[in-house]
Design an enzyme around this catalytic site. Structure first.
Site, mmCIF file in Angstrom:
data_model
loop_
_atom_site.group_PDB
_atom_site.id
_atom_site.type_symbol
_atom_site.label_atom_id
_atom_site.label_comp_id
_atom_site.label_asym_id
_atom_site.label_seq_id
_atom_site.Cartn_x
_atom_site.Cartn_y
_atom_site.Cartn_z
ATOM 1 C CG MET A 22 -1.905 -1.190 1.181
ATOM 2 S SD MET A 22 -3.451 -0.897 2.037
ATOM 3 C CE MET A 22 -2.898 -0.575 3.691
ATOM 4 C CE1 TYR B 109 4.652 8.702 3.637
ATOM 5 C CE2 TYR B 109 5.162 7.473 5.623
ATOM 6 C CZ TYR B 109 5.124 8.667 4.936
ATOM 7 O OH TYR B 109 5.552 9.825 5.534
ATOM 8 C CG HIS C 3 8.333 0.555 6.094
ATOM 9 N ND1 HIS C 3 8.588 -0.789 6.198
ATOM 10 C CD2 HIS C 3 6.989 0.708 6.286
ATOM 11 C CE1 HIS C 3 7.467 -1.427 6.472
ATOM 12 N NE2 HIS C 3 6.468 -0.547 6.518
ATOM 13 N N GLY D 2 10.871 -2.579 5.792
ATOM 14 C CA GLY D 2 10.128 -3.849 5.780
ATOM 15 C C GLY D 2 9.746 -4.226 4.354
ATOM 16 C CG HIS D 3 6.918 -1.826 2.235
ATOM 17 N ND1 HIS D 3 6.822 -0.697 3.005
ATOM 18 C CD2 HIS D 3 5.662 -2.359 2.207
ATOM 19 C CE1 HIS D 3 5.571 -0.529 3.419
ATOM 20 N NE2 HIS D 3 4.843 -1.534 2.954
ATOM 21 C CE LYS E 295 3.535 -4.297 11.716
ATOM 22 N NZ LYS E 295 2.467 -3.797 10.933
ATOM 23 C CB SER F 275 3.745 -0.200 10.710
ATOM 24 O OG SER F 275 2.465 0.211 10.249
ATOM 25 N NE ARG G 297 -3.321 1.666 9.356
ATOM 26 C CZ ARG G 297 -3.669 0.636 8.584
ATOM 27 N NH1 ARG G 297 -2.944 -0.464 8.607
ATOM 28 N NH2 ARG G 297 -4.719 0.707 7.793
HETATM 29 P P1 AMP Z 1 1.492 -2.733 3.505
HETATM 30 O O1 AMP Z 1 2.048 -1.701 2.558
HETATM 31 O O2 AMP Z 1 1.531 -2.284 4.941
HETATM 32 O O3 AMP Z 1 0.179 -3.295 3.063
HETATM 33 O O4 AMP Z 1 2.507 -3.941 3.457
HETATM 34 C C1 AMP Z 1 2.872 -4.544 2.243
HETATM 35 C C2 AMP Z 1 3.620 -5.811 2.557
HETATM 36 O O5 AMP Z 1 4.780 -5.500 3.316
HETATM 37 C C3 AMP Z 1 2.789 -6.787 3.396
HETATM 38 O O6 AMP Z 1 3.010 -8.117 2.935
HETATM 39 C C4 AMP Z 1 3.337 -6.572 4.776
HETATM 40 O O7 AMP Z 1 3.218 -7.709 5.616
HETATM 41 C C5 AMP Z 1 4.788 -6.286 4.486
HETATM 42 N N1 AMP Z 1 5.375 -5.546 5.602
HETATM 43 C C6 AMP Z 1 4.913 -4.405 6.168
HETATM 44 N N2 AMP Z 1 5.661 -4.054 7.228
HETATM 45 C C7 AMP Z 1 6.622 -5.004 7.346
HETATM 46 C C8 AMP Z 1 7.713 -5.221 8.266
HETATM 47 N N3 AMP Z 1 7.951 -4.386 9.267
HETATM 48 N N4 AMP Z 1 8.484 -6.304 8.065
HETATM 49 C C9 AMP Z 1 8.235 -7.167 7.049
HETATM 50 N N5 AMP Z 1 7.244 -7.017 6.162
HETATM 51 C C10 AMP Z 1 6.445 -5.968 6.305
#
Ligand code: AMP
Length: 282
Positions: free
Chosen positions: A30, A32, A34, A36-37, A150, A186, A188
């Site tokens: 989604m 933004y 970081h 993790g992504h 996560k 995150s 968020r």
């Molecule tokens: P999101 O943009 O928050 O929907 O996350 C996109 C993908 O990145 C999802 O598969 C999340 O689980 C993964 N993700 C988000 N935050 C982390 C994190 N801190 N560590 C590992 N993967 C993450």
């Protein structure tokens, strides 16, 4: 890196890869972005010929009183991170591209897996997730798709959907990337006030302590859950949504611990809802 906004452009950009037998790795996000992504993208980069990242704040996975309109966005920064990580194709669809007027078909993983944990307080959330992920799967036709641990429930739901619908895509779960103080990264986290940001690592610390209890031989799930609840409840401004110890694959509750266990929490710090979890091999 090629940047596309429409389904037609996405399919055209992947046509050569598909007809010449190149492997495609998809990382749905989604935005933004970081670290993790970035860890998901890096893994996809290592394992595939072509890496596709989608950036789409999916309205169908947000409840009516959730943060859809406030969700942080920064397409330029996201593009820079993707370029730096060697992404081949970035997909930034506008909402109408994936949900045109008259859209009415949804994918629902039924049963306890979507009713428990976040499903209790976010009805419809996993229906939105399963729907958008299946659309992205059909559009990109990846060999592998990368998701973070996560969002442990999301990962379990996507694995279930992929098995049930015979999608033939390898779902790769990637470890949680944390800030130096333990807070799970995150998008968020930007909502947190300075005080809440200082309190937030207490959530991860409670999970690390639970892992230690289990490693020290505690096998009573209720006692470990109680410890996590007490530790998080001691954080000023924290309101616990849930603390659960479950089987990471089925998300069913565990009473005695064996095999791999998942301790999952959702906590509100002020108005910001944070989720975190830890996996422990017993
Ligand atoms: P999101 O943009 O928050 O929907 O996350 C996109 C993908 O990145 C999802 O598969 C999340 O689980 C993964 N993700 C988000 N935050 C982390 C994190 N801190 N560590 C590992 N993967 C993450």
């Amino acid at each position: 890196m090629q940047v596309v906004h429409t389904k037609v452009e996405l399919r055209a950009a992947l046509k050569e890869a598909h007809t010449t037998g190149k492997t495609v790795g998809l990382v749905p996000t989604m935005g933004y972005l970081h670290a993790g992504h970035a860890s998901l993208i890096r893994r996809a980069r290592r394992e595939n010929d072509v890496v596709v990242v989608s950036v789409f704040v999916n309205p169908t996975q947000f409840g009516p009183n959730e943060d859809l309109s406030a969700y942080p966005r920064d397409a330029e920064k996201d593009s820079a991170l993707m370029r730096a990580e060697g992404v081949d194709l970035a997909f930034f669809p506008p909402v109408e591209e994936l949900y045109p007027p008259g859209f009415t078909t949804y994918v629902q993983v039924e049963g306890p897996m979507t009713a428990t944990l976040c499903g209790r307080t976010r009805p419809g959330h996993f229906r939105g997730v399963a729907t958008i992920v299946s659309k992205l799967f059909h559009l990109a036709l990846p060999d592998r798709a990368y998701f973070g641990q996560k969002d442990a429930q999301q990962l379990a739901v996507i694995e279930q959907m992929t098995r049930d619908l015979d999608l033939g895509i390898q779902i790769v779960g990637c470890p949680i990337v944390r800030e130096a103080d333990g807070l799970a990264m995150s998008s968020r986290n930007v909502y947190l006030t300075e005080t809440q940001r200082a309190q937030a690592p207490g959530i991860a610390r409670a999970l690390f302590e639970a892992r230690e209890m289990i490693r020290d031989g505690r096998r009573d799930a209720a006692a470990v859950v109680e410890h996590v609840k007490k530790t998080i409840a001691a954080i000023d401004s924290a309101a616990i949504d849930y603390v659960s110890m479950v089987d990471p694959r089925t998300l069913g509750d565990l009473e005695t611990l064996s095999g791999e266990v998942l301790i999952a929490v959702a906590v509100k710090l002020g108005r910001t809802r944070l989720i975190d979890n830890i996996r422990v091999e017993v």
